[in-house]
Design an enzyme around this catalytic site. Structure first.
Site, short mmCIF file in Angstrom:
data_model
loop_
_atom_site.label_atom_id
_atom_site.label_comp_id
_atom_site.label_asym_id
_atom_site.label_seq_id
_atom_site.Cartn_x
_atom_site.Cartn_y
_atom_site.Cartn_z
N LYS A 173 45.89 -42.81 -58.77
CA LYS A 173 46.94 -43.54 -59.15
C LYS A 173 47.33 -42.88 -60.58
CE LYS A 173 49.63 -47.40 -60.56
NZ LYS A 173 49.82 -48.35 -61.46
N CYS A 198 46.75 -46.22 -66.14
CA CYS A 198 46.64 -47.34 -67.11
C CYS A 198 46.99 -46.89 -68.70
CB CYS A 198 45.10 -48.07 -67.05
SG CYS A 198 45.39 -49.55 -68.33
#
Length: 137
Positions: free
Chosen positions: A44, A3
């Site tokens: 991720k 993010c």
């Protein structure tokens, strides 16, 4: 670890961890040790500045206990409207798969089944992760 939003990176979380592989590995290691072995630990990430750096980061996460790696095909500075760097995925996914038993997942600009099939074929990934496009269906 992918993010890029300010609320995440300002606190040293999200994509900020891409600049701190040791801390990222410590997090994965801590989670792995706290969970039973049959529960998967996934991470991720975004592509780093170059392919060797991304592969080194993946190696660090897998060595720390990650059993699944999702690679978002954009770098930290890219915006969601910027075209994903899908051509950079293959060597990174190949590096994940060399560990055997570690799932390789790709993400970025996957809007329909054709996109998904094409990117799995070109990257060698095991599966895909869909984010923003899921809001359109």
């Amino acid at each position: 670890m992918g993010c890029p939003k300010k609320f995440s990176t300002a606190g040293g979380m999200g994509a900020a961890l891409l600049d701190d592989p040791q801390r990222a590995a410590d997090i994965v290691r801590s989670i792995r040790s706290a969970l039973p072995s049959h529960i998967s630990v996934s991470a991720k990430i975004r592509l780093l500045k170059d392919t060797p750096s991304t592969i080194d980061f993946v190696r660090t996460l897998v060595s720390a206990g990650a059993s699944s790696i999702t690679v978002h095909a954009r770098t930290v500075g890219m915006k969601e409207q910027d075209e994903a760097l899908l051509e950079r995925l293959r060597p990174v996914i190949d590096s994940v798969k060399q560990y055997g038993g570690v799932e390789a997942v790709v993400n970025g600009d996957l809007y329909n089944r054709e996109d998904m099939a094409r990117v799995v074929e070109m990257s060698g990934a095991d599966s895909v992760m869909v984010a923003r496009p899921s809001f359109h269906h």
